[in-house]
Design a protein around this motif. Structure first.
Motif, mmCIF file in Angstrom:
data_model
loop_
_atom_site.group_PDB
_atom_site.id
_atom_site.type_symbol
_atom_site.label_atom_id
_atom_site.label_comp_id
_atom_site.label_asym_id
_atom_site.label_seq_id
_atom_site.Cartn_x
_atom_site.Cartn_y
_atom_site.Cartn_z
ATOM 1 N N UNK A 106 41.834 -120.633 27.956
ATOM 2 C CA UNK A 106 42.424 -119.449 28.587
ATOM 3 C C UNK A 106 41.939 -119.458 30.019
ATOM 4 N N UNK A 107 42.856 -119.507 30.973
ATOM 5 C CA UNK A 107 42.411 -119.608 32.356
ATOM 6 C C UNK A 107 43.127 -118.628 33.273
ATOM 7 N N UNK A 108 42.460 -118.351 34.360
ATOM 8 C CA UNK A 108 43.001 -117.485 35.402
ATOM 9 C C UNK A 108 43.148 -118.318 36.674
ATOM 10 N N UNK A 109 44.366 -118.782 36.904
ATOM 11 C CA UNK A 109 44.631 -119.541 38.131
ATOM 12 C C UNK A 109 45.946 -119.074 38.743
ATOM 13 N N UNK A 110 46.306 -117.828 38.430
ATOM 14 C CA UNK A 110 47.567 -117.249 38.866
ATOM 15 C C UNK A 110 48.379 -116.748 37.693
ATOM 16 N N UNK A 111 47.900 -117.043 36.483
ATOM 17 C CA UNK A 111 48.602 -116.639 35.270
ATOM 18 C C UNK A 111 48.448 -115.146 34.988
ATOM 19 N N UNK A 112 47.322 -114.575 35.383
ATOM 20 C CA UNK A 112 47.046 -113.177 35.065
ATOM 21 C C UNK A 112 47.427 -112.288 36.240
ATOM 22 N N UNK A 113 48.019 -111.159 35.913
ATOM 23 C CA UNK A 113 48.456 -110.227 36.957
ATOM 24 C C UNK A 113 47.960 -108.832 36.617
ATOM 25 N N UNK A 114 46.758 -108.524 37.075
ATOM 26 C CA UNK A 114 46.196 -107.199 36.850
ATOM 27 C C UNK A 114 45.229 -106.878 37.985
ATOM 28 N N UNK A 115 44.731 -105.671 37.988
ATOM 29 C CA UNK A 115 43.748 -105.290 39.000
ATOM 30 C C UNK A 115 42.348 -105.758 38.632
ATOM 31 N N UNK A 116 42.196 -106.226 37.402
ATOM 32 C CA UNK A 116 40.876 -106.659 36.930
ATOM 33 C C UNK A 116 41.035 -107.963 36.152
ATOM 34 N N UNK A 117 41.407 -109.009 36.852
ATOM 35 C CA UNK A 117 41.715 -110.280 36.189
ATOM 36 C C UNK A 117 40.529 -110.890 35.465
ATOM 37 N N UNK A 118 39.329 -110.747 36.013
ATOM 38 C CA UNK A 118 38.167 -111.352 35.374
ATOM 39 C C UNK A 118 37.899 -110.710 34.021
ATOM 40 N N UNK A 119 37.966 -109.356 33.972
ATOM 41 C CA UNK A 119 37.771 -108.666 32.707
ATOM 42 C C UNK A 119 38.868 -109.028 31.711
ATOM 43 N N UNK A 120 40.111 -109.132 32.208
ATOM 44 C CA UNK A 120 41.233 -109.484 31.346
ATOM 45 C C UNK A 120 41.061 -110.892 30.788
ATOM 46 N N UNK A 121 40.600 -111.817 31.617
ATOM 47 C CA UNK A 121 40.380 -113.196 31.182
ATOM 48 C C UNK A 121 39.396 -113.245 30.017
ATOM 49 N N UNK A 122 38.273 -112.562 30.149
ATOM 50 C CA UNK A 122 37.248 -112.589 29.100
ATOM 51 C C UNK A 122 37.720 -111.863 27.845
ATOM 52 N N UNK A 123 38.519 -110.811 28.023
ATOM 53 C CA UNK A 123 39.080 -110.106 26.874
ATOM 54 C C UNK A 123 40.005 -111.013 26.074
ATOM 55 N N UNK A 124 40.906 -111.732 26.785
ATOM 56 C CA UNK A 124 41.855 -112.614 26.111
ATOM 57 C C UNK A 124 41.142 -113.765 25.407
ATOM 58 N N UNK A 125 40.119 -114.315 26.061
ATOM 59 C CA UNK A 125 39.370 -115.416 25.461
ATOM 60 C C UNK A 125 38.633 -114.959 24.204
ATOM 61 N N UNK A 126 38.019 -113.779 24.263
ATOM 62 C CA UNK A 126 37.281 -113.267 23.110
ATOM 63 C C UNK A 126 38.214 -112.948 21.953
ATOM 64 N N UNK A 127 39.368 -112.356 22.279
ATOM 65 C CA UNK A 127 40.333 -112.043 21.221
ATOM 66 C C UNK A 127 40.848 -113.314 20.551
ATOM 67 N N UNK A 128 41.125 -114.327 21.362
ATOM 68 C CA UNK A 128 41.603 -115.594 20.804
ATOM 69 C C UNK A 128 40.521 -116.263 19.959
ATOM 70 N N UNK A 129 39.270 -116.201 20.413
ATOM 71 C CA UNK A 129 38.172 -116.802 19.666
ATOM 72 C C UNK A 129 38.014 -116.149 18.294
ATOM 73 N N UNK A 130 38.132 -114.828 18.257
ATOM 74 C CA UNK A 130 37.963 -114.090 17.006
ATOM 75 C C UNK A 130 39.187 -114.180 16.099
ATOM 76 N N UNK A 131 40.323 -114.609 16.673
ATOM 77 C CA UNK A 131 41.553 -114.680 15.892
ATOM 78 C C UNK A 131 41.980 -116.103 15.608
#
Length: 678
Positions: free
Chosen positions: A436-461
């Motif tokens: 899961x990477x952030x190189x322009x794929x994420x569009x939010x005001x808090x991309x770093x937090x979103x990146x870690x959220x998506x990675x954690x959700x994917x890891x647990x799922x």
């Protein structure tokens, strides 16, 4: 060289549905060294051989079936015969045939059938002499290779090979082959090159039109001399823009067929019009129009470790970084600029800029970018200009763990790659990681937090269910290069992986389009990612396009039999939602396709299927109204086939289309007023 097939034998009906290849051995006879194997096609037996002069016997590699499988592949596919071989073939070549060549050719051409290869594989490289070879194809065409691969090239030409692979007819074949050898020797002498001649009995053995099977015949000959060659330059009259998978002549599909036909020790490259024309042009350099990439270094941040480069762009210096967690810091590649060259290519094309590297770039990557990617994209994209890339090549080997990754979004393409590459029969090619990477794929005001959220959700799922490891990669590329991600996606993704070459041996890029769609568009690089992926490989990390043999509907159809997708398919543009929204374009297309396939209820955990049933005509109408879009069009065609478009849906579609037309006109009027004010 033993009993051979007669043409009459080949004309008979095949009894057994298999081609068997015996052990590959060498022998010498009358001044020639032979690489030979017994072959059985149906009930017919014979001997297939390749030969070189005895003084070049070291060029032959016994104990490998690559050349024989390649030579016989068109016959096998035409007659619907599986191939068995006693000796192993390169795992890389086996993977390419199994996942790309066989599915593509059998899918687009009625004369070819999908077959299986029952051949042992190996990742062990054959020791070779490091020669750079091109096949002799006449003085003028061969001269173009000589010019573009001189002493200043990353891979300077050393040998000209002359192949007797069936191009010459009947009794004239030996005489014309001898004449071609003499002509090649005269040309080679002028340029201090060597000649290697490869004779075969392919023309006598196999009843095939040479032009129809030329790519396979030439490739087989090159594989037969892999004890000499480390790089084979395959000449083609076709431009990359002329590539097609659905034409009758296989030459036009060479970018697909040839990429991957190399092995662990032999690389293949196409040399076509782009290479020659680009080499003949002078590159413009100026201080004002220069992108300077500083030497890479590591830096610790609050959340991890960053691979950094101080980049001068438009006269301003910026620090560009790619970040990973502390435990993955040891994999960052800080001795070369591979990861930073790629993301700046689109900017350089748009501005006609020069890229200057203050640290080395991997030789293979540098060569591929300078001779293939840069000239092809510049030539065929009207809005782009030529780019100069200045860097020193490096051959230093990198230690690597050999992990295999793909990017994870949860969408159809991503899920299809996960499904197919988890069950691949080649162990070294089986997935180990999801990224899961952030190189322009994420569009939010808090991309770093979103990146870690998506990675954690994917890891647990999905990670926990499949046993795959999740890894996040962050960057500030979009902040430095404010470009539409869809226009630069493959270059940004490549940067993430090349920053971690010590970790990953290969990466599967989930293709959004089939291989027979190749176009150059500065707004959408996915149309040529099949070409780009082969050009961003290094000796450490390989990139493969996954899913290009299937349409989007084809992928969805196969996924309906994959239970894991029932719980984790998430094509929705709203990534943080635990369930797909059901209203965005991606949800509408996917849900409607699943409905048309009779499989929507399987996905009740991830889609609101009750909402769809209540508003089914509205969903179908949306597809009908937008059917000019390729992905909507595929769903529309499926609905037509299933006779599922109701009259109510057609009426709604007309209203939707009319509304969209009004909105588009109003948008254009507002834009025109804005332009006038500017």
């Amino acid at each position: 060289m033993g009993e051979e097939f007669s043409k009459a034998d080949f004309a008979e009906n095949v009894i057994r549905r298999v081609i068997q290849i015996g052990s590959v051995t060498t022998a010498e006879k009358e001044g020639r060294a032979y690489l030979a194997a017994s072959v059985r096609i149906g009930e017919k037996r014979g001997m297939l051989w390749f030969s070189v002069p005895c003084e070049q016997r070291e060029a032959l590699a016994p104990g490998r079936s690559d050349a024989f499988v390649t030579a016989l592949l068109p016959t096998a596919m035409r007659d619907g015969l599986d191939i068995e071989a006693q000796d192993p073939m390169s795992e890389q070549l086996h993977f390419h045939y199994h996942h790309t060549v066989i599915p593509i050719l059998s899918g687009v051409r009625d004369v070819y059938h999908e077959i299986e290869l029952f051949v042992p594989t190996t990742t062990q490289a054959v020791k070779n002499a490091g020669a750079v070879v091109t096949g002799y194809s006449g003085d003028s065409e061969t001269m173009s290779v000589v010019r573009s691969h001189g002493a200043d090239c990353e891979y300077p030409l050393t040998h000209i090979a002359v192949f007797n692979a069936g191009e010459f007819d009947g009794k004239e074949s030996r005489r014309r082959f001898s004449e071609a050898v003499s002509a090649a020797e005269r040309l080679a002498k002028k340029h201090s090159l060597k000649v290697i001649d490869v004779d075969t009995n392919l023309g006598e053995l196999l009843l095939e039109n040479y032009d129809e099977v030329k790519p396979f015949r030439i490739s087989a000959c090159a594989l037969a001399i892999r004890g000499a060659a480390s790089c084979f330059l395959f000449t083609t009259p076709f431009s990359f823009a002329e590539y097609r998978c659905d034409r009758e002549e296989l030459e036009s599909a060479e970018p697909c067929l040839i990429h991957g036909e190399g092995t662990e020790d032999l690389k293949y490259y196409l040399v076509g019009p782009e290479t020659v024309e680009f080499e003949a042009k002078a590159c413009k350099r100026s201080e004002e129009n220069r992108i300077v990439l500083g030497a890479p270094y590591l830096e610790t941040s609050e959340s991890g470790v960053r691979l950094c480069s101080d980049v001068t762009l438009h006269g301003k210096s910026e620090t560009v970084w790619i970040e990973v967690s502390p435990e993955n810091a040891k994999y960052l590649t800080d001795d070369r600029l591979d990861a930073f060259v790629l993301p700046f290519l689109p900017t350089a094309w748009a501005e006609g800029a020069e890229i200057v590297c203050e640290a080395p770039v991997s030789r293979r990557l540098l060569y591929q970018l300078k001779h293939y990617e840069i000239p092809a994209v510049a030539k065929h994209t009207a809005a782009f200009s030529e780019v100069c890339l200045t860097a020193e090549p490096t051959d230093d080997k990198l230690p690597f763990e050999g992990c295999v990754a793909t990017g994870w979004t949860g969408g159809v393409d991503s899920m299809y790659t996960l499904m197919t590459m988890l069950k691949t029969t080649e162990p070294a090619y089986r997935l180990t990681h999801l990224l899961v990477y952030n190189c322009g794929t994420l569009e939010s005001d808090h991309n770093e937090e979103l990146l870690h959220f998506l990675a954690q959700r994917a890891q647990n799922g999905i990670g926990r269910e499949t046993g795959l490891q999740l890894m996040w990669i962050n960057s500030n590329l979009q902040e430095i290069l404010n470009e539409p991600y869809i226009a630069v996606a493959v270059y940004r993704m490549g940067a993430m992986l090349l920053a971690l070459q010590k970790k990953f041996r290969m990466y599967y890029h989930s293709s959004g389009y089939q291989f027979d769609v190749l176009a150059f568009d500065e707004t959408h690089c996915a149309y040529h990612d099949m070409m780009t992926l082969q050009n961003i490989c290094t000796d450490t990390t390989e990139f493969y396009s996954s899913g290009g043999t299937r349409s989007r509907i084809g992928k969805i159809c196969e996924l309906t039999g994959y239970e894991t997708s029932y719980r984790y398919l998430h094509p929705c543009i709203y990534t943080t939602n635990s369930k797909n929204c059901g209203r965005c374009p991606k949800c509408i297309r996917t849900m409607t396709a699943l409905y048309a396939l009779g499989a929507l209820q399987k996905y009740s955990e991830v889609f609101d299927t009750e909402e769809f049933e209540k508003n089914r005509d509205r969903y179908i109408a949306d597809v009908v109204a937008n059917r000019q879009n390729q992905h909507y069009g595929e769903v529309y065609s499926l609905l037509l086939q299933q006779n599922m478009i109701t009259e109510k849906a057609r009426v709604l579609a007309s209203r939707i289309a009319a509304t969209q037309a009004v909105v588009a006109r109003n948008r254009e009027m507002l834009l025109e007023k804005w332009r006038e004010k500017q």
